[in-house]
Design a protein around this motif. Structure first.
Motif, PDB file in Angstrom:
ATOM      1  N   LEU A  20       0.824  -0.946  -0.020  1.00 38.79           N
ATOM      2  CA  LEU A  20       0.004  -0.160  -0.218  1.00 38.79           C
ATOM      3  C   LEU A  20       0.969   1.178  -0.012  1.00 38.79           C
ATOM      4  CD1 LEU A  20      -3.061   1.036   0.211  1.00 38.79           C
ATOM      5  CD2 LEU A  20      -2.880   0.734   2.656  1.00 38.79           C
ATOM      6  N   ILE A  22       1.083   5.136   0.285  1.00 44.57           N
ATOM      7  CA  ILE A  22       0.425   6.119   0.856  1.00 44.57           C
ATOM      8  C   ILE A  22       1.262   7.658   0.845  1.00 44.57           C
ATOM      9  CG2 ILE A  22      -0.616   7.057   3.290  1.00 44.57           C
ATOM     10  CD1 ILE A  22      -1.158   4.316   2.298  1.00 44.57           C
ATOM     11  N   MET A  64      -4.005  -7.223   2.160  1.00 46.83           N
ATOM     12  CA  MET A  64      -4.302  -5.930   2.086  1.00 46.83           C
ATOM     13  C   MET A  64      -5.306  -5.444   3.287  1.00 46.83           C
ATOM     14  SD  MET A  64      -4.286  -3.259   0.261  1.00 46.83           S
ATOM     15  CE  MET A  64      -3.596  -3.866  -1.151  1.00 46.83           C
ATOM     16  N   GLU A  65      -5.934  -6.420   3.995  1.00 47.63           N
ATOM     17  CA  GLU A  65      -6.762  -5.793   5.163  1.00 47.63           C
ATOM     18  C   GLU A  65      -5.622  -5.565   6.391  1.00 47.63           C
ATOM     19  OE1 GLU A  65      -7.438  -8.725   3.504  1.00 47.63           O
ATOM     20  OE2 GLU A  65      -9.107  -8.237   2.787  1.00 47.63           O
ATOM     21  N   GLU A  68      -4.158  -2.120   5.365  1.00 53.37           N
ATOM     22  CA  GLU A  68      -5.439  -0.905   5.688  1.00 53.37           C
ATOM     23  C   GLU A  68      -5.337  -0.711   7.336  1.00 53.37           C
ATOM     24  OE1 GLU A  68      -8.855  -2.067   3.657  1.00 53.37           O
ATOM     25  OE2 GLU A  68      -7.905  -1.710   1.785  1.00 53.37           O
ATOM     26  N   ARG A  69      -5.310  -1.771   8.032  1.00 54.41           N
ATOM     27  CA  ARG A  69      -5.186  -1.702   9.357  1.00 54.41           C
ATOM     28  C   ARG A  69      -4.008  -1.006   9.912  1.00 54.41           C
ATOM     29  NH1 ARG A  69      -7.759  -5.936  10.742  1.00 54.41           N
ATOM     30  NH2 ARG A  69      -6.111  -7.335  10.048  1.00 54.41           N
ATOM     31  N   LEU A  71      -2.535   1.369   8.081  1.00 52.69           N
ATOM     32  CA  LEU A  71      -2.587   2.734   7.856  1.00 52.69           C
ATOM     33  C   LEU A  71      -3.412   3.281   8.792  1.00 52.69           C
ATOM     34  CD1 LEU A  71      -2.725   5.307   5.847  1.00 52.69           C
ATOM     35  CD2 LEU A  71      -4.739   3.931   4.727  1.00 52.69           C
ATOM     36  N   HIS A  72      -4.655   2.820   9.349  1.00 60.05           N
ATOM     37  CA  HIS A  72      -5.704   3.573  10.218  1.00 60.05           C
ATOM     38  C   HIS A  72      -4.970   3.550  11.571  1.00 60.05           C
ATOM     39  CE1 HIS A  72      -8.189   4.167   6.856  1.00 60.05           C
ATOM     40  NE2 HIS A  72      -8.412   2.911   6.584  1.00 60.05           N
ATOM     41  N   PRO A  86      -3.976   7.075   0.343  1.00 58.34           N
ATOM     42  CA  PRO A  86      -3.671   5.910  -0.415  1.00 58.34           C
ATOM     43  C   PRO A  86      -3.695   6.228  -2.301  1.00 58.34           C
ATOM     44  CG  PRO A  86      -5.566   5.205   0.933  1.00 58.34           C
ATOM     45  CD  PRO A  86      -5.421   6.709   0.977  1.00 58.34           C
ATOM     46  N   MET A  89      -1.931   0.421  -4.542  1.00 61.19           N
ATOM     47  CA  MET A  89      -2.415  -0.929  -3.862  1.00 61.19           C
ATOM     48  C   MET A  89      -1.991  -1.918  -4.868  1.00 61.19           C
ATOM     49  SD  MET A  89      -6.027  -0.044  -1.872  1.00 61.19           S
ATOM     50  CE  MET A  89      -6.816  -0.372  -3.303  1.00 61.19           C
TER      51      MET A  89
END
Length: 100
Positions: A20, A22, A64-65, A68-69, A71-72, A86, A89
């Motif tokens: 990912l 960013i 990817m999950e 994303e986790r 990232l957040h 983002p 990906m």
């Protein structure tokens, strides 16, 4: 500033890779602290972009999950990060890629 830690894996049974990319908007006064914290996070590569109020970050995870986790739950919570977008990906199954 150069690339930091590589991909973190749970073990040899992992068969996926997610990347990912960013673009971060960062506070000028807290930029250096922000860079230090981000470089200390596993599976992250931090790099400069042409705008001094922005940073690039590559997150590598098993899915990817998970990316994303990260990232957040990690990147967006770093002091000095004002926004995160983002911009790239990619996910692949390593087992499929090596047998093709």
């Amino acid at each position: 500033m150069g690339p930091t830690s590589g991909t973190e894996r749970d073990g040899p049974g992992d068969h996926a890779l997610a990347v990912l990319g960013i673009l971060l908007r960062v506070d000028w006064d807290g930029r250096q602290q922000c860079v230090r914290i981000l470089e200390g996070l596993s599976g992250m590569t931090v790099f400069d972009v042409s705008d001094p109020l922005r940073l690039g970050v590559i997150i590598e995870r098993a899915s990817m999950e998970d990316a994303e986790r990260a990232l957040h739950d990690e990147v967006e919570r770093v002091p000095g990060v004002l926004g995160a977008w983002p911009v790239f990906m990619h996910a692949e199954d390593i087992a499929e890629a090596t047998t093709s």
